[in-house]
Design a protein around this motif. Structure first.
Motif, PDB file in Angstrom:
ATOM      1  N   ASN A 115      56.407  13.629  48.563  1.00 53.29           N
ATOM      2  CA  ASN A 115      55.067  13.081  48.806  1.00 53.29           C
ATOM      3  C   ASN A 115      55.029  11.556  48.793  1.00 53.29           C
ATOM      4  N   SER A 116      56.178  10.891  48.723  1.00 52.02           N
ATOM      5  CA  SER A 116      56.167   9.440  48.867  1.00 52.02           C
ATOM      6  C   SER A 116      56.018   9.112  50.350  1.00 52.02           C
ATOM      7  N   THR A 117      55.363   7.992  50.633  1.00 50.28           N
ATOM      8  CA  THR A 117      55.040   7.614  52.008  1.00 50.28           C
ATOM      9  C   THR A 117      55.536   6.203  52.271  1.00 50.28           C
ATOM     10  N   SER A 118      55.987   5.987  53.484  1.00 45.52           N
ATOM     11  CA  SER A 118      56.444   4.668  53.892  1.00 45.52           C
ATOM     12  C   SER A 118      55.857   4.359  55.267  1.00 45.52           C
ATOM     13  N   VAL A 119      55.356   3.137  55.453  1.00 47.05           N
ATOM     14  CA  VAL A 119      54.833   2.703  56.748  1.00 47.05           C
ATOM     15  C   VAL A 119      55.899   1.835  57.397  1.00 47.05           C
ATOM     16  N   LEU A 120      56.350   2.253  58.587  1.00 52.88           N
ATOM     17  CA  LEU A 120      57.461   1.589  59.256  1.00 52.88           C
ATOM     18  C   LEU A 120      57.076   1.203  60.670  1.00 52.88           C
ATOM     19  N   VAL A 121      57.750   0.197  61.207  1.00 49.30           N
ATOM     20  CA  VAL A 121      57.564  -0.190  62.605  1.00 49.30           C
ATOM     21  C   VAL A 121      58.224   0.870  63.480  1.00 49.30           C
ATOM     22  N   ASP A 122      57.537   1.264  64.539  1.00 48.84           N
ATOM     23  CA  ASP A 122      58.019   2.323  65.415  1.00 48.84           C
ATOM     24  C   ASP A 122      59.080   1.767  66.374  1.00 48.84           C
ATOM     25  N   THR A 123      60.356   1.846  65.967  1.00 49.06           N
ATOM     26  CA  THR A 123      61.463   1.383  66.788  1.00 49.06           C
ATOM     27  C   THR A 123      62.368   2.566  67.112  1.00 49.06           C
ATOM     28  N   PRO A 124      63.223   2.441  68.120  1.00 45.19           N
ATOM     29  CA  PRO A 124      64.163   3.528  68.419  1.00 45.19           C
ATOM     30  C   PRO A 124      65.083   3.854  67.252  1.00 45.19           C
ATOM     31  N   GLU A 125      65.453   2.838  66.454  1.00 42.14           N
ATOM     32  CA  GLU A 125      66.319   3.072  65.303  1.00 42.14           C
ATOM     33  C   GLU A 125      65.625   3.932  64.259  1.00 42.14           C
ATOM     34  N   VAL A 126      64.382   3.619  63.974  1.00 35.01           N
ATOM     35  CA  VAL A 126      63.613   4.394  62.992  1.00 35.01           C
ATOM     36  C   VAL A 126      63.372   5.801  63.517  1.00 35.01           C
ATOM     37  N   ARG A 127      63.061   5.931  64.804  1.00 31.34           N
ATOM     38  CA  ARG A 127      62.846   7.254  65.395  1.00 31.34           C
ATOM     39  C   ARG A 127      64.108   8.112  65.289  1.00 31.34           C
ATOM     40  N   GLY A 128      65.264   7.497  65.467  1.00 33.07           N
ATOM     41  CA  GLY A 128      66.517   8.233  65.343  1.00 33.07           C
ATOM     42  C   GLY A 128      66.753   8.716  63.923  1.00 33.07           C
ATOM     43  N   MET A 129      66.411   7.874  62.943  1.00 32.75           N
ATOM     44  CA  MET A 129      66.550   8.276  61.544  1.00 32.75           C
ATOM     45  C   MET A 129      65.613   9.436  61.230  1.00 32.75           C
ATOM     46  N   ILE A 130      64.391   9.363  61.755  1.00 36.07           N
ATOM     47  CA  ILE A 130      63.421  10.435  61.532  1.00 36.07           C
ATOM     48  C   ILE A 130      63.897  11.723  62.188  1.00 36.07           C
TER      49      ILE A 130
ATOM     50  N   THR B  22      50.676  -6.685  68.451  1.00 37.89           N
ATOM     51  CA  THR B  22      51.025  -6.083  67.170  1.00 37.89           C
ATOM     52  C   THR B  22      51.950  -4.914  67.425  1.00 37.89           C
ATOM     53  N   GLN B  23      52.918  -4.741  66.553  1.00 36.53           N
ATOM     54  CA  GLN B  23      53.868  -3.656  66.724  1.00 36.53           C
ATOM     55  C   GLN B  23      53.268  -2.370  66.211  1.00 36.53           C
ATOM     56  N   LYS B  24      53.518  -1.297  66.938  1.00 36.04           N
ATOM     57  CA  LYS B  24      53.017   0.008  66.545  1.00 36.04           C
ATOM     58  C   LYS B  24      53.718   0.454  65.264  1.00 36.04           C
ATOM     59  N   GLN B  25      52.946   1.036  64.358  1.00 31.95           N
ATOM     60  CA  GLN B  25      53.508   1.483  63.092  1.00 31.95           C
ATOM     61  C   GLN B  25      53.305   2.981  62.933  1.00 31.95           C
ATOM     62  N   ILE B  26      54.221   3.590  62.191  1.00 33.32           N
ATOM     63  CA  ILE B  26      54.128   5.012  61.896  1.00 33.32           C
ATOM     64  C   ILE B  26      54.246   5.217  60.393  1.00 33.32           C
ATOM     65  N   LYS B  27      53.630   6.285  59.930  1.00 33.94           N
ATOM     66  CA  LYS B  27      53.664   6.618  58.505  1.00 33.94           C
ATOM     67  C   LYS B  27      54.544   7.844  58.340  1.00 33.94           C
TER      68      LYS B  27
END
Length: 62
Positions: free
Chosen positions: A35-50, A3-8
């Motif tokens: 206060n809106s929340t999104s659950v995303l797959v922890d990828t390098p692309e998402v980490r860069g956006m964060i 399962t892929q690791k997810q982050i909120k």
């Protein structure tokens, strides 16, 4: 099966007064209002956006 690791990701500050590219990044993360929340797959692309908008969001394990 792995399962892929997810982050909120939660938007904790308003995007008013921020750069347009930062507002676009927030929308790309699936966040709309404070206060809106999104659950995303922890990828390098998402980490860069964060990392780009880290002053507007908080991140936790999903």
């Amino acid at each position: 099966m792995t399962t892929q690791k997810q982050i909120k990701v939660t938007l904790v500050r308003s995007v008013i007064g921020t750069k347009q590219s930062h507002r676009d990044t927030i929308r790309g993360l699936g966040l709309r209002r404070v206060n809106s929340t999104s659950v995303l797959v922890d990828t390098p692309e998402v980490r860069g956006m964060i990392r780009k908008v880290d002053y507007l969001v908080t991140v936790s394990e999903a």
